[in-house]
Design a protein around this motif. Structure first.
Motif, PDB file in Angstrom:
ATOM      1  N   ALA A 249       1.146  -1.416   0.367  1.00  0.00           N
ATOM      2  CA  ALA A 249       0.243  -0.518  -0.413  1.00  0.00           C
ATOM      3  C   ALA A 249       0.755   1.209   0.208  1.00  0.00           C
ATOM      4  O   ALA A 249       1.076   2.451  -0.302  1.00  0.00           O
ATOM      5  CB  ALA A 249      -1.174   0.441   0.835  1.00  0.00           C
ATOM      6  N   GLN A 250       2.018   1.195   0.896  1.00  0.00           N
ATOM      7  CA  GLN A 250       2.531   2.375   0.952  1.00  0.00           C
ATOM      8  C   GLN A 250       3.614   2.401  -0.960  1.00  0.00           C
ATOM      9  O   GLN A 250       3.375   4.240  -0.995  1.00  0.00           O
ATOM     10  CB  GLN A 250       3.904   2.278   1.598  1.00  0.00           C
ATOM     11  N   THR A 251       3.901   1.490  -0.579  1.00  0.00           N
ATOM     12  CA  THR A 251       4.845   1.665  -2.036  1.00  0.00           C
ATOM     13  C   THR A 251       3.566   2.499  -3.427  1.00  0.00           C
ATOM     14  O   THR A 251       4.448   3.454  -4.227  1.00  0.00           O
ATOM     15  CB  THR A 251       5.483   0.147  -3.111  1.00  0.00           C
ATOM     16  N   ALA A 252       2.206   1.186  -3.589  1.00  0.00           N
ATOM     17  CA  ALA A 252       1.271   2.117  -4.386  1.00  0.00           C
ATOM     18  C   ALA A 252       1.074   3.700  -3.891  1.00  0.00           C
ATOM     19  O   ALA A 252       1.099   4.247  -4.812  1.00  0.00           O
ATOM     20  CB  ALA A 252       0.689   1.237  -4.433  1.00  0.00           C
ATOM     21  N   TRP A 253       1.247   3.626  -3.494  1.00  0.00           N
ATOM     22  CA  TRP A 253       0.766   6.013  -2.731  1.00  0.00           C
ATOM     23  C   TRP A 253       1.987   6.287  -2.993  1.00  0.00           C
ATOM     24  O   TRP A 253       1.504   7.638  -3.601  1.00  0.00           O
ATOM     25  CB  TRP A 253       0.894   5.801  -1.051  1.00  0.00           C
ATOM     26  N   LEU A 254       3.940   5.976  -3.231  1.00  0.00           N
ATOM     27  CA  LEU A 254       4.644   6.386  -3.192  1.00  0.00           C
ATOM     28  C   LEU A 254       4.732   6.694  -4.716  1.00  0.00           C
ATOM     29  O   LEU A 254       4.840   7.925  -5.433  1.00  0.00           O
ATOM     30  CB  LEU A 254       5.572   6.057  -2.365  1.00  0.00           C
ATOM     31  N   ASP A 255       4.867   5.275  -5.403  1.00  0.00           N
ATOM     32  CA  ASP A 255       4.190   5.413  -6.997  1.00  0.00           C
ATOM     33  C   ASP A 255       3.516   6.295  -7.706  1.00  0.00           C
ATOM     34  O   ASP A 255       3.623   6.644  -9.026  1.00  0.00           O
ATOM     35  CB  ASP A 255       3.886   4.095  -7.720  1.00  0.00           C
ATOM     36  N   THR A 256       2.356   7.134  -6.619  1.00  0.00           N
ATOM     37  CA  THR A 256       1.785   8.160  -7.471  1.00  0.00           C
ATOM     38  C   THR A 256       2.325   9.920  -7.823  1.00  0.00           C
ATOM     39  O   THR A 256       2.127  10.372  -8.259  1.00  0.00           O
ATOM     40  CB  THR A 256       0.511   8.506  -6.958  1.00  0.00           C
TER      41      THR A 256
END
Length: 372
Positions: A238-245
């Motif tokens: 979830a954190q990585t997906a958020w950062l990838d934005t």
């Protein structure tokens, strides 16, 4: 990364071992509240980015553990919602108790005033009796002395005004006492209702936590380790997906003076156990931590995460700064303190401690700013 942010995170990072500061997309913290990972399970890119933690042998399948994980999340979420209900009822009962005390003081003062007015009225009646029972006006009409008549006329007028004033004051005081009594009765009924709400919430909290603990107790040691890995992996993903934005590139606001103080307070609480309904100094729940952090910064805020979401000014995620509060889940059942660089400090749930985590590791509802 600005020097201000580095300063805010320095103390927090020094407390947590094996945690990498989020500076670019693709890097993730351990899951919220999970024990610090060992060498074989340190924070890495999410499985979606091409890496995963090595599986541990166990009798339970991954599917079984996923089901346990989902069930635990639901139980602890329901306990968090009930905790907010309990905290709200606790705050309401404190307020109602204080109002009852103030009303009681008013009733005592009003009764003393009423007794004094009655004594004065009685004294006037006794004085009239001693003069033969004739009112001042009648005695004035019987006077043969013009000077005495004129002088007495002024006294009679003053006496009539004083009598009307005293009667009016008696009436108002009696009305005030009646209203105070009604208000006190209303507040007492609210207090009793609040106590019932607290008791019901407490019962639900204890039931949900007991069910979660029972479920976890049925797992073998290796299964518990795999479950913790699963929690970390979900948070990392979830954190990585958020950062990838690319959101982190837009978040560059500096902390306010009060925000820095709130972050410093929260950082000092890391490692302390979660306890529902707790506001410190030794244990905290999620909103207990954030409300006390801002209290230490000189800013009183609502006690619960739901009221913090309702009452505090909202800001866009890309405009948030260290010290702001991130509200999680659609029902605003969780809250954390943003500390900069994509990280939060929060009190996750029973069985966990106040910890550093990724800001995007849970579904974000929005951001509020206590010192807007």
């Amino acid at each position: 990364m600005g020097t201000g942010k580095r300063g805010l995170l320095a103390a927090a990072v020094s407390v947590v071992c094996a945690v990498t500061v989020l500076g670019a997309p693709g890097v993730a913290f351990a899951s919220p509240g999970a024990p610090d990972p060992g060498p074989s399970s340190s924070a890495t890119t999410s499985p979606a980015a091409g890496s995963s933690a090595p599986p541990l042998p166990s009798t339970a399948s991954n599917k079984d553990l996923e089901a346990v994980h989902i069930k635990l999340e639901a139980l602890y979420h329901d306990a968090a919602v009930a905790t907010d209900d309990y905290n709200a009822a606790e705050e309401a009962t404190k307020k109602q108790s204080a109002e009852i005390v103030e009303l009681a003081k008013k009733i005592v003062a009003g009764q003393a005033k009423l007794d004094d007015l009655k004594d004065r009225a009685g004294a006037a009646a006794r004085a009239q009796y001693r003069t033969g029972g004739l009112p001042d006006g009648a005695r004035l009409m019987l006077s043969d002395d013009p000077a005495e008549f004129l002088d007495g006329a002024g006294r009679v007028l003053q006496g009539e005004r004083a009598t009307k004033g005293m009667i009016g004051e008696l009436t108002r005081t009696q009305q005030d006492l009646e209203q105070y009594s009604k208000d006190a009765s209303t507040q007492w009924q609210k207090l009793e209702a609040g106590r019932k709400t607290k008791a019901a919430a407490q019962k639900k909290i204890e039931k949900q936590i007991a069910a979660a603990e029972k479920l976890e107790s049925q797992l073998e040691k290796e299964e518990k380790e795999r479950l913790e890995q699963l929690e970390r992996q979900d948070a990392q993903k979830a954190q990585t997906a958020w950062l990838d934005t690319g959101i982190l590139a837009e978040i560059n606001s500096a902390a306010s003076v009060q925000g820095k103080r709130a972050v410093q307070f929260a950082t000092a609480q890391m490692g302390k156990a979660y306890e529902w309904g707790a506001e410190g100094p030794d244990t905290f729940d999620c909103s207990g931590l954030t409300s006390e952090a801002w209290k230490s910064a000189g800013q009183a805020i609502p006690r619960t995460s739901q009221e913090q979401w309702k009452q505090l000014p909202h800001v866009a995620v890309e405009d948030m700064r260290p010290g702001d509060l991130i509200i999680y889940f659609d029902d605003a059942s969780h809250v954390a303190l943003y500390v900069g660089d994509g990280a939060i400090i929060h009190a996750p749930r029973p069985g966990r401690t106040v910890t550093l985590a990724g800001a995007g590791s849970m579904p974000i509802l929005g951001v509020v700013r206590p010192d807007a």
